[in-house]
Design an enzyme around this catalytic site. Structure first.
Site, mmCIF file in Angstrom:
data_model
loop_
_atom_site.group_PDB
_atom_site.id
_atom_site.type_symbol
_atom_site.label_atom_id
_atom_site.label_comp_id
_atom_site.label_asym_id
_atom_site.label_seq_id
_atom_site.Cartn_x
_atom_site.Cartn_y
_atom_site.Cartn_z
ATOM 1 N N GLY A 1 -1.708 35.415 9.315
ATOM 2 C CA GLY A 1 -2.867 34.570 9.606
ATOM 3 C C GLY A 1 -3.994 35.405 10.177
ATOM 4 O O GLY A 1 -3.828 36.619 10.406
ATOM 5 N N ASP A 2 -5.158 34.777 10.342
ATOM 6 C CA ASP A 2 -6.344 35.441 10.909
ATOM 7 C C ASP A 2 -6.814 36.622 10.068
ATOM 8 O O ASP A 2 -7.384 37.578 10.585
ATOM 9 C CB ASP A 2 -6.078 35.955 12.351
ATOM 10 N N GLU A 3 -6.575 36.568 8.782
ATOM 11 C CA GLU A 3 -6.947 37.692 7.924
ATOM 12 C C GLU A 3 -8.435 37.672 7.575
ATOM 13 O O GLU A 3 -8.972 38.649 7.049
ATOM 14 C CB GLU A 3 -6.147 37.664 6.603
ATOM 15 N N HIS B 1 -10.531 29.165 11.545
ATOM 16 C CA HIS B 1 -11.228 30.020 10.585
ATOM 17 C C HIS B 1 -12.614 30.288 11.144
ATOM 18 O O HIS B 1 -13.339 29.349 11.445
ATOM 19 C CB HIS B 1 -11.395 29.308 9.243
ATOM 20 N N THR B 2 -12.939 31.557 11.267
ATOM 21 C CA THR B 2 -14.261 31.865 11.811
ATOM 22 C C THR B 2 -15.228 32.099 10.667
ATOM 23 O O THR B 2 -14.948 32.862 9.748
ATOM 24 C CB THR B 2 -14.184 33.113 12.707
HETATM 25 P P1 GDP Z 1 -9.018 33.319 9.319
HETATM 26 O O1 GDP Z 1 -8.285 32.324 10.148
HETATM 27 O O2 GDP Z 1 -8.133 33.955 8.304
HETATM 28 O O3 GDP Z 1 -10.283 32.787 8.740
HETATM 29 O O4 GDP Z 1 -9.430 34.509 10.277
HETATM 30 P P2 GDP Z 1 -10.170 34.450 11.700
HETATM 31 O O5 GDP Z 1 -11.370 33.642 11.614
HETATM 32 O O6 GDP Z 1 -9.233 34.148 12.778
HETATM 33 O O7 GDP Z 1 -10.479 35.983 11.888
HETATM 34 C C1 GDP Z 1 -11.398 36.645 11.205
HETATM 35 C C2 GDP Z 1 -12.405 37.210 12.212
HETATM 36 O O8 GDP Z 1 -12.907 38.413 11.741
HETATM 37 C C3 GDP Z 1 -13.612 36.339 12.385
HETATM 38 O O9 GDP Z 1 -14.147 36.503 13.672
HETATM 39 C C4 GDP Z 1 -14.571 36.844 11.336
HETATM 40 O O10 GDP Z 1 -15.929 36.584 11.613
HETATM 41 C C5 GDP Z 1 -14.289 38.309 11.422
HETATM 42 N N1 GDP Z 1 -14.412 39.038 10.160
HETATM 43 C C6 GDP Z 1 -14.044 38.629 8.912
HETATM 44 N N2 GDP Z 1 -14.222 39.617 8.037
HETATM 45 C C7 GDP Z 1 -14.690 40.682 8.745
HETATM 46 C C8 GDP Z 1 -15.030 42.027 8.400
HETATM 47 O O11 GDP Z 1 -14.922 42.463 7.271
HETATM 48 N N3 GDP Z 1 -15.443 42.837 9.428
HETATM 49 C C9 GDP Z 1 -15.555 42.408 10.711
HETATM 50 N N4 GDP Z 1 -15.977 43.275 11.636
HETATM 51 N N5 GDP Z 1 -15.246 41.154 11.071
HETATM 52 C C10 GDP Z 1 -14.813 40.310 10.098
#
Ligand code: GDP
Length: 424
Positions: A12-14, A41-42
């Site tokens: 998760g959190d990918e 999801h961010t």
């Molecule tokens: P999700 O649950 O799979 O959507 O993942 P999360 O939201 O928990 O984690 C992804 C985090 O990494 C978020 O804060 C995104 O804004 C950030 N993020 C996503 N892709 C990238 C990237 O390529 N580089 C950086 N620095 N941050 C990213």
């Protein structure tokens, strides 16, 4: 018509939210098909930065219909809070762009409490639940002891049903845990504070989707968490309580006969994990803190520091196979720019033998990682938008992963913003 699922390959959190936000451009409908408010999801876009928990990440795109499918844990309280927060930032949310399946089961007020009571009972053997009531909710769903969202349209029937469930659940709350019982008044308040508010969005999404499919609309299935947290294929019991795999998407979405044409598997350029359970490549101390800070690895829902470590290609290849990923999005490559040498876990040692097969959960805790070290690139890559401009070492890192996991890395993400992406 072309259907696509965006799923997590690891724990998760990918960065799935960010990928859905990017790819929704080509889709008419975005559906969340499992899970609940226990992960986030961010998404960063022109409206600001959002941590979505239940709302599909397509909610920001004009013209996209967002659906919460029958497979989700529909928490009226969390959902209403989230709708209000997102709408406050200027995003229009109406029954025209958000539909809730009348067959989604409701997460009831006692589920959160039961989650906390059980984690407290487990003490240091706890599963690391986010205490959002997800495990008690799914247990009750499979026991047929929850309420379908569509029942909110039949108040007489609903009150009778809730009364029966209340009587039954209070036996557990008071008898097993010695906790306070719930009352019908508690439930009435919950109905008027939250359920009434979300009711206008509840409809027969199955018939909407049937029509949408017949009209050739493009559907995007959005998963929560990753393959290693799948109830059946993950690191049980440190899994979530639903199926995160792409193959569950049609079932949990309300269009059970749908074919999925593309599965975009999202992989982070390193490993992170929230909660308990075996995490073979885990780093500790300063090394861990440096990576955690570089990637800002703190839970979107709970703010908990995430466990971190180098990329684990044994687990990732298993995740790719389990998801049937056709394309990979590798996220957060920019975060690794500070490293001189980048460790990559290519094998495990299990029972004294080297293997690249992901082990059975019961022996996973004893697995030891075997690392290879690749060159770092030593420069900020967050402004790069083409594959050719990436430093050689960064390209070599991507190609090494691609070769070991056996799937094409089509997207390389170098920042959280919508356009911080390299498409190969
Ligand atoms: P999700 O649950 O799979 O959507 O993942 P999360 O939201 O928990 O984690 C992804 C985090 O990494 C978020 O804060 C995104 O804004 C950030 N993020 C996503 N892709 C990238 C990237 O390529 N580089 C950086 N620095 N941050 C990213």
């Amino acid at each position: 018509m072309s259907n696509c699922a965006i799923v997590g390959i690891n724990w998760g959190d990918e960065g799935k939210g960010r990928m859905v936000d990017l790819l929704t451009e080509g889709f008419d409908v975005v559906i969340r098909y499992q899970g609940g408010g226990n992960a986030g999801h961010t998404v960063v876009n022109e409206y600001g930065k959002f941590a979505l928990h239940l709302l599909p990440s397509g909610i920001f795109r004009k013209g996209v219909v967002n659906i919460l499918g029958n497979g989700v844990a529909l928490d009226p309280e969390n959902l209403w809070t989230e709708i209000s927060t997102v709408a406050e930032k200027g995003v229009k949310i109406t029954p025209g762009n958000l539909m809730i399946s009348d067959r989604a089961s409701l997460l009831l007020p006692w589920h959160r409490e039961l989650d906390a009571l059980e984690e407290a009972r487990l003490g240091d053997k706890k599963y690391g639940s986010t205490k959002q009531g997800i495990a008690p909710f799914y247990s009750d769903k499979y026991q047929k002891k929850t309420v379908l969202a569509g029942e909110l349209y039949y108040p007489g029937h609903l009150m009778e049903h809730l009364r029966e469930l209340l009587e039954w659940k209070n036996l557990t709350l008071t008898g097993v845990y010695g906790a306070k019982p719930f009352t019908m008044n508690d439930l009435r308040k919950w109905l008027s504070d939250y359920c009434e508010k979300i009711r206008p969005y509840i409809c027969d999404t199955g018939s909407y989707l049937k029509k949408a499919a017949a009209e050739g609309k493009n559907i995007l299935f959005e998963a929560q968490l990753g393959a290693l947290r799948d109830l059946d294929y993950g690191i049980y019991p440190y899994t979530t309580s639903s199926n995160t795999v792409a193959s569950y998407a049609p079932v949990g979405s309300g269009i059970p006969s749908a074919k999925i044409d593309r599965v975009v598997g999202v992989v982070k350029a390193y490993s992170t994990c929230v909660g308990e359970g075996p995490f073979t490549c885990e780093w500790f101390g300063i090394e861990a803190q440096q990576l955690r800070d570089a990637g800002f690895e703190y839970g979107a829902k709970t703010g908990r520091p995430r466990r971190v470590g180098p990329i684990d290609l044994v687990a990732t290849r298993y995740g790719v196979e389990t998801q049937g990923a056709t394309d990979i999005a590798l996220t957060k490559l920019d975060v690794l720019s500070y490293m001189d040498k980048i460790p990559v876990c290519t094998h495990y040692i299990v029972d004294g033998r080297q293997t690249d097969e992901f082990p059975f959960p019961a022996v996973l805790g004893d697995a030891k990682p075997v690392f290879e070290y690749l060159d770092g690139w030593g420069t900020d890559i967050s402004g790069i938008r083409t594959w050719e401009e990436l430093p050689d070492a960064a390209r070599a890192y991507v190609l090494f992963i691609e070769e070991r996991i056996g799937a094409h890395i089509k997207y390389v993400s170098v920042g959280p913003e919508r356009d911080s992406i390299i498409i190969r």
